[in-house]
Design an enzyme around this catalytic site. Structure first.
Site, PDB file in Angstrom:
ATOM      1  N   ASP A  83       0.846  -1.190   0.000  1.00 21.90           N
ATOM      2  CA  ASP A  83       0.000   0.000   0.000  1.00 21.90           C
ATOM      3  C   ASP A  83       0.883   1.242   0.000  1.00 21.90           C
ATOM      4  O   ASP A  83       1.951   1.257   0.606  1.00 21.90           O
ATOM      5  CB  ASP A  83      -0.977   0.003   1.180  1.00 21.90           C
ATOM      6  CG  ASP A  83      -0.301  -0.080   2.534  1.00 21.90           C
ATOM      7  OD1 ASP A  83       0.113   0.973   3.062  1.00 21.90           O
ATOM      8  OD2 ASP A  83      -0.187  -1.195   3.078  1.00 21.90           O
ATOM      9  N   GLU A  96      -7.034   4.794  11.959  1.00 18.54           N
ATOM     10  CA  GLU A  96      -5.882   4.882  12.848  1.00 18.54           C
ATOM     11  C   GLU A  96      -5.696   6.288  13.418  1.00 18.54           C
ATOM     12  O   GLU A  96      -4.682   6.585  14.034  1.00 18.54           O
ATOM     13  CB  GLU A  96      -4.597   4.469  12.113  1.00 18.54           C
ATOM     14  CG  GLU A  96      -4.269   5.332  10.898  1.00 18.54           C
ATOM     15  CD  GLU A  96      -2.924   4.981  10.266  1.00 18.54           C
ATOM     16  OE1 GLU A  96      -1.918   4.994  10.994  1.00 18.54           O
ATOM     17  OE2 GLU A  96      -2.899   4.675   9.062  1.00 18.54           O
TER      18      GLU A  96
END
Length: 222
Positions: A25, A116
């Site tokens: 990613d 997150e």
């Protein structure tokens, strides 16, 4: 996407997951990516940052997405959640409008919601669960798919109370930089994707799909 790292070895990873497809990613922090080299090196999927909140679009998203597509990758966009700034539905709308859509073409992964943000975005556990549900339901309404949820055990436990509200709808992308995935949060019986290392030879973080390439293509097909 960053969490506290642990030691990681690919040898142990392969030993524990024989049917596994490697991926990575990336975001604008990787200004250039050798997608052809990454594909030749055995990687087969990539998540690319598209948006954050309701105002930020990643300046490298289009370039990265085109490069990944041209190299033959199964690819998808991800959205960095900012729960304290606007509703989940509003952020899902922004995400889909700026690269986070999905189509049943066998090469587009369902959009991923990156969970997150520090201090849970200032929300309580119940507010966080409601925010994720707002995003998830709106994404599903717009695309016909539920988003992949990216999280780790600590964040999910702290910010949602380890809610099991999404285990039957959204695939889990588990972040744990270690030689094993460890405890699976949220009642999910397994992870769909594991981010196991905070580096990759081609940039970004290293991920592995929990299955074979045919299974990865099914995830991109509905």
């Amino acid at each position: 996407m960053k969490f506290t790292p642990h030691l990681s070895t690919l040898a142990l990873l392969v030993a524990t997951s024989q049917a596994a497809v490697q991926g990575f990613d990336i975001s604008h922090y990787q200004s250039t990516v050798d997608f052809a080299g990454a594909y030749s090196g055995g990687l087969r999927f990539v998540y690319i940052k598209a948006t954050e909140g309701t105002t930020y679009t990643d300046p490298k998203f289009s370039q990265h997405y085109s490069g990944a597509t041209n190299a033959g990758f199964i690819r998808g966009g991800y959205h960095f959640a900012q729960p304290g700034s606007s509703s989940g539905a509003a952020q899902a709308n922004f995400f889909v409008a700026h690269g986070g859509g999905w189509s049943a073409d066998g090469i587009t992964l369902p959009g991923m919601l990156d969970l997150e943000v520090a201090n849970c975005g200032g929300l309580s556990t119940s507010q966080t669960v409601a925010w994720i549900k707002s995003f998830s339901d709106q994404y599903h309404s717009l695309t016909g798919r539920y988003p992949v949820l990216y999280t780790n055990l600590s964040w999910w436990t702290t910010c949602t109370g380890n809610s099991a509200a999404f285990k039957d709808t959204s695939p889990l992308m588990l972040a744990r930089w270690a030689s094993a995935p460890g405890t699976i949060p949220g009642g999910w019986p397994y992870y769909t994707i594991w981010q196991y290392k905070d580096s990759n030879a081609y940039g970004g973080d290293s991920d592995v799909f929990n299955g074979d390439e045919a299974g990865l293509k099914r995830l991109a097909s509905g």
